[in-house]
Design a protein around this motif. Structure first.
Motif, PDB file in Angstrom:
ATOM      1  N   GLN A 430       0.843  -1.196   0.000  1.00 21.91           N
ATOM      2  CA  GLN A 430       0.000   0.000   0.000  1.00 21.91           C
ATOM      3  C   GLN A 430       0.876   1.242   0.000  1.00 21.91           C
ATOM      4  O   GLN A 430       2.106   1.170   0.084  1.00 21.91           O
ATOM      5  CB  GLN A 430      -0.904   0.008   1.225  1.00 21.91           C
ATOM      6  CG  GLN A 430      -0.137   0.008   2.545  1.00 21.91           C
ATOM      7  CD  GLN A 430      -1.035  -0.254   3.735  1.00 21.91           C
ATOM      8  OE1 GLN A 430      -2.102  -0.815   3.617  1.00 21.91           O
ATOM      9  NE2 GLN A 430      -0.591   0.169   4.895  1.00 21.91           N
ATOM     10  N   LEU A 431       0.210   2.405  -0.110  1.00 23.76           N
ATOM     11  CA  LEU A 431       0.938   3.665  -0.035  1.00 23.76           C
ATOM     12  C   LEU A 431       1.581   3.811   1.342  1.00 23.76           C
ATOM     13  O   LEU A 431       0.986   3.452   2.354  1.00 23.76           O
ATOM     14  CB  LEU A 431      -0.009   4.841  -0.269  1.00 23.76           C
ATOM     15  CG  LEU A 431      -0.489   5.090  -1.702  1.00 23.76           C
ATOM     16  CD1 LEU A 431      -1.486   6.231  -1.703  1.00 23.76           C
ATOM     17  CD2 LEU A 431       0.673   5.389  -2.626  1.00 23.76           C
ATOM     18  N   SER A 432       2.781   4.358   1.368  1.00 26.42           N
ATOM     19  CA  SER A 432       3.439   4.598   2.645  1.00 26.42           C
ATOM     20  C   SER A 432       2.747   5.739   3.380  1.00 26.42           C
ATOM     21  O   SER A 432       1.975   6.512   2.800  1.00 26.42           O
ATOM     22  CB  SER A 432       4.909   4.960   2.411  1.00 26.42           C
ATOM     23  OG  SER A 432       5.011   6.223   1.755  1.00 26.42           O
ATOM     24  N   GLN A 433       3.025   5.850   4.673  1.00 28.66           N
ATOM     25  CA  GLN A 433       2.437   6.918   5.475  1.00 28.66           C
ATOM     26  C   GLN A 433       2.865   8.287   4.947  1.00 28.66           C
ATOM     27  O   GLN A 433       2.058   9.214   4.871  1.00 28.66           O
ATOM     28  CB  GLN A 433       2.858   6.756   6.930  1.00 28.66           C
ATOM     29  CG  GLN A 433       2.275   7.809   7.868  1.00 28.66           C
ATOM     30  CD  GLN A 433       2.615   7.524   9.324  1.00 28.66           C
ATOM     31  OE1 GLN A 433       2.878   6.389   9.693  1.00 28.66           O
ATOM     32  NE2 GLN A 433       2.612   8.561  10.142  1.00 28.66           N
ATOM     33  N   ARG A 437       0.362  11.109   3.402  1.00 24.12           N
ATOM     34  CA  ARG A 437       0.323  12.458   3.972  1.00 24.12           C
ATOM     35  C   ARG A 437       0.504  13.514   2.887  1.00 24.12           C
ATOM     36  O   ARG A 437      -0.229  14.507   2.840  1.00 24.12           O
ATOM     37  CB  ARG A 437       1.413  12.592   5.035  1.00 24.12           C
ATOM     38  CG  ARG A 437       1.534  14.010   5.612  1.00 24.12           C
ATOM     39  CD  ARG A 437       2.664  14.104   6.626  1.00 24.12           C
ATOM     40  NE  ARG A 437       3.930  13.690   6.066  1.00 24.12           N
ATOM     41  CZ  ARG A 437       4.689  14.459   5.275  1.00 24.12           C
ATOM     42  NH1 ARG A 437       4.272  15.666   4.937  1.00 24.12           N
ATOM     43  NH2 ARG A 437       5.837  14.013   4.810  1.00 24.12           N
ATOM     44  N   ARG A 438       1.466  13.314   1.998  1.00 27.00           N
ATOM     45  CA  ARG A 438       1.727  14.307   0.962  1.00 27.00           C
ATOM     46  C   ARG A 438       0.560  14.426  -0.012  1.00 27.00           C
ATOM     47  O   ARG A 438       0.210  15.517  -0.471  1.00 27.00           O
ATOM     48  CB  ARG A 438       3.010  13.956   0.207  1.00 27.00           C
ATOM     49  CG  ARG A 438       4.268  14.041   1.068  1.00 27.00           C
ATOM     50  CD  ARG A 438       5.510  13.995   0.218  1.00 27.00           C
ATOM     51  NE  ARG A 438       5.623  15.189  -0.632  1.00 27.00           N
ATOM     52  CZ  ARG A 438       6.598  15.380  -1.512  1.00 27.00           C
ATOM     53  NH1 ARG A 438       7.530  14.452  -1.662  1.00 27.00           N
ATOM     54  NH2 ARG A 438       6.649  16.470  -2.227  1.00 27.00           N
ATOM     55  N   ARG A 446      -4.816  17.906   6.418  1.00 28.33           N
ATOM     56  CA  ARG A 446      -3.682  17.797   7.341  1.00 28.33           C
ATOM     57  C   ARG A 446      -3.850  16.495   8.108  1.00 28.33           C
ATOM     58  O   ARG A 446      -4.861  16.260   8.749  1.00 28.33           O
ATOM     59  CB  ARG A 446      -3.635  18.988   8.309  1.00 28.33           C
ATOM     60  CG  ARG A 446      -2.471  18.930   9.290  1.00 28.33           C
ATOM     61  CD  ARG A 446      -2.312  20.259  10.009  1.00 28.33           C
ATOM     62  NE  ARG A 446      -3.513  20.651  10.737  1.00 28.33           N
ATOM     63  CZ  ARG A 446      -3.807  20.229  11.972  1.00 28.33           C
ATOM     64  NH1 ARG A 446      -2.989  19.396  12.604  1.00 28.33           N
ATOM     65  NH2 ARG A 446      -4.906  20.645  12.570  1.00 28.33           N
ATOM     66  N   VAL A 447      -2.832  15.638   8.031  1.00 25.22           N
ATOM     67  CA  VAL A 447      -2.947  14.267   8.535  1.00 25.22           C
ATOM     68  C   VAL A 447      -2.252  14.114   9.871  1.00 25.22           C
ATOM     69  O   VAL A 447      -1.152  14.623  10.084  1.00 25.22           O
ATOM     70  CB  VAL A 447      -2.325  13.269   7.526  1.00 25.22           C
ATOM     71  CG1 VAL A 447      -2.505  11.837   8.008  1.00 25.22           C
ATOM     72  CG2 VAL A 447      -2.946  13.451   6.154  1.00 25.22           C
ATOM     73  N   THR A 448      -2.898  13.412  10.767  1.00 28.99           N
ATOM     74  CA  THR A 448      -2.255  12.925  11.983  1.00 28.99           C
ATOM     75  C   THR A 448      -2.507  11.433  12.054  1.00 28.99           C
ATOM     76  O   THR A 448      -3.608  10.964  11.756  1.00 28.99           O
ATOM     77  CB  THR A 448      -2.818  13.598  13.248  1.00 28.99           C
ATOM     78  OG1 THR A 448      -4.213  13.296  13.368  1.00 28.99           O
ATOM     79  CG2 THR A 448      -2.625  15.104  13.185  1.00 28.99           C
TER      80      THR A 448
END
Length: 465
Positions: A430-433, A437-438, A446-448
């Motif tokens: 999967q997509l990385s964190q 986020r980007r 805005r990701v947490t």
């Protein structure tokens, strides 16, 4: 052709003669390219199977239908870095029968549809090119132009194709005399070139129709580094090699899925199939769409690694309505995996600032990311509620063990470069964190993300008009 141009560079210059300057950016040009490939391939698939022919491409194979690979002989100039593909023959990522044999290696009869692979040099054009010459149809496709002036080129004039073939043969003679003679003999067997005017007239309307049905999220980048790549990319060639490999993998995965989906949808229009067969076809269609969207998001994430960071144009978006509209799709998607889905949305949700066209597939990607590694019996909870000047979207997953013990265990992820990660327990890719986020930041979010609380995204509330 100038003294410093290679034959492959000269092909693009030759095809651009007399064609107005383009106005597309690279992302839109790539959509034109993939749409054009599908239009051409569908025409070839519907042609008389007795047609013989050859095809020549760079910097990656452009044909993918097994019938065409078996029917026509091929020559492909590919970057040397993509020799990594030869190590993937045992992988489920690429069908082994679509990986080309090294130049000059004799092939077994069952592998007669493999193409001859040549090496693309650093000074060659990295823009895609495809030339198809059959006994009844001859066509050349290419992308050309600087960023913001990109254009799709389609040429079918016999005189121009003759000049292109002369450049191809010149390049082959420089690399492999035997292959040059082989191509020359194959062209002689096909007879003189003839006008493909009928196809040329129908090509652009067919392309427009195809583009109207393409998913807007699927974009592809070239296999070379952008001049505006990130500092990390300048410090190491690893990122560029990874993106090249991702593009090759996507070509071998996404395009056949698109063809399968087209064929499935043509069957779904029939009324004489049993209900059980219709249900199975619908499941296949859904799975194909999900995987096409997954690779679209992966390449959007890869694109952000090449582009400089900057503000994106955002518009007023009804996030609450979008989530409600998509929730039945997510419910069915998770149900097939044995995962439950619950959603809580506050009443009278304000609009947010985002890009609605790109946000919709991104939300599906978030649901997929948070649920793909979950075992059957798990649950995924989605909440959407105001949080000051923002809306808070939260996704929290619970496995059966966590539900029973009322605890939330962290998911063990291992990063595979700047774009991908995989679950070390399940092997789910999967997509990385960081990539997630980007991508969300480019959409105004805005990701947490905390290991014990899932994924939370804050979207700015739009000012009231």
């Amino acid at each position: 052709m100038t003294d410093t141009s290679t034959p492959l560079q000269a092909i693009h210059q030759l095809m651009a003669e007399g064609v107005p300057t383009g106005k597309a950016d690279d992302a839109h040009a790539r959509r034109l390219w993939w749409g054009a490939l599908e239009v051409l391939q569908q025409r070839l698939l519907s042609a008389d199977p007795s047609w013989e022919g050859v095809w020549i491409a760079a910097p990656l194979p452009a044909l993918y239908a097994p019938e065409l690979l078996q029917r026509y002989r091929g020559w492909v100039w590919a970057p040397e870095a993509l020799t990594l593909l030869n190590d993937l023959q045992s992988s489920t990522l690429l069908p082994s029968d679509l990986i080309s044999a090294p130049t000059g290696v004799a092939e077994a009869p069952l592998l007669s549809h493999r193409f001859q692979r040549m090496t693309l040099c650093a000074e060659d054009s990295q823009d895609p090119f495809l030339l198809v010459i059959t006994s009844k149809l001859q066509i050349a496709l290419a992308l050309q132009g600087q960023e913001g002036e990109r254009r799709l080129l389609m040429r079918s004039e016999p005189s121009l194709l003759t000049r292109i073939l002369a450049l191809v043969e010149q390049r082959l003679k420089e690399e492999d005399q035997a292959q040059a003679k082989s191509l020359h003999q194959a062209l002689n067997d096909l007879g003189p070139l003839q006008s493909s005017g009928d196809f040329a007239l129908q090509f652009w309307p067919d392309l427009a129709q195809r583009l109207a049905s393409m998913a807007p999220t699927v974009t592809f980048q070239t296999a070379h580094e952008s001049p505006e790549a990130t500092p990390q990319a300048h410090a190491s060639g690893d990122i560029d090699a990874e993106l090249s490999l991702l593009e090759a993998i996507a070509h071998e995965v996404r395009t056949p899925l698109a063809t399968i989906r087209t064929l499935i949808r043509s069957l779904l229009r029939r009324r004489d199939l049993p209900m059980k067969a219709m249900e199975r076809l619908q499941q296949i269609d859904t799975e194909c769409s999900e995987q096409i969207d997954r690779f679209g998001l992966i390449f959007q994430a890869a694109e952000l690694q090449r582009q400089p960071e900057g503000p994106s144009p955002l518009a007023r978006t009804d996030l609450g309505a979008m989530v409600r509209l998509l929730s039945p799709i997510w419910t069915q998607q998770l149900k097939r995996r044995g995962v439950g889905f619950a959603m809580t949305i506050a009443d009278s949700m304000p609009l947010v600032l985002s890009d609605p066209g790109r946000l919709e597939p991104m939300l599906g990607g978030l649901v997929d990311r948070c649920s793909r590694s979950l075992p059957p019996g798990s649950k995924l909870l989605l909440t959407l509620q105001p949080a000051g000047a923002r809306l808070k979207l939260q996704l929290i997953s619970h496995t059966p063990e966590q539900i029973a013990s009322q605890t939330v265990d962290p998911v063990q992820q291992e990063r595979l470069g700047p774009v991908l990660s995989w679950n070390t327990n399940t092997g789910s890719l999967q997509l990385s964190q960081t990539a997630t986020r980007r991508l969300l930041e480019s959409l105004g979010g805005r990701v947490t993300q905390r290991r014990d609380r899932g994924l939370t995204v804050f979207f700015p509330i739009a000012e009231q008009c």
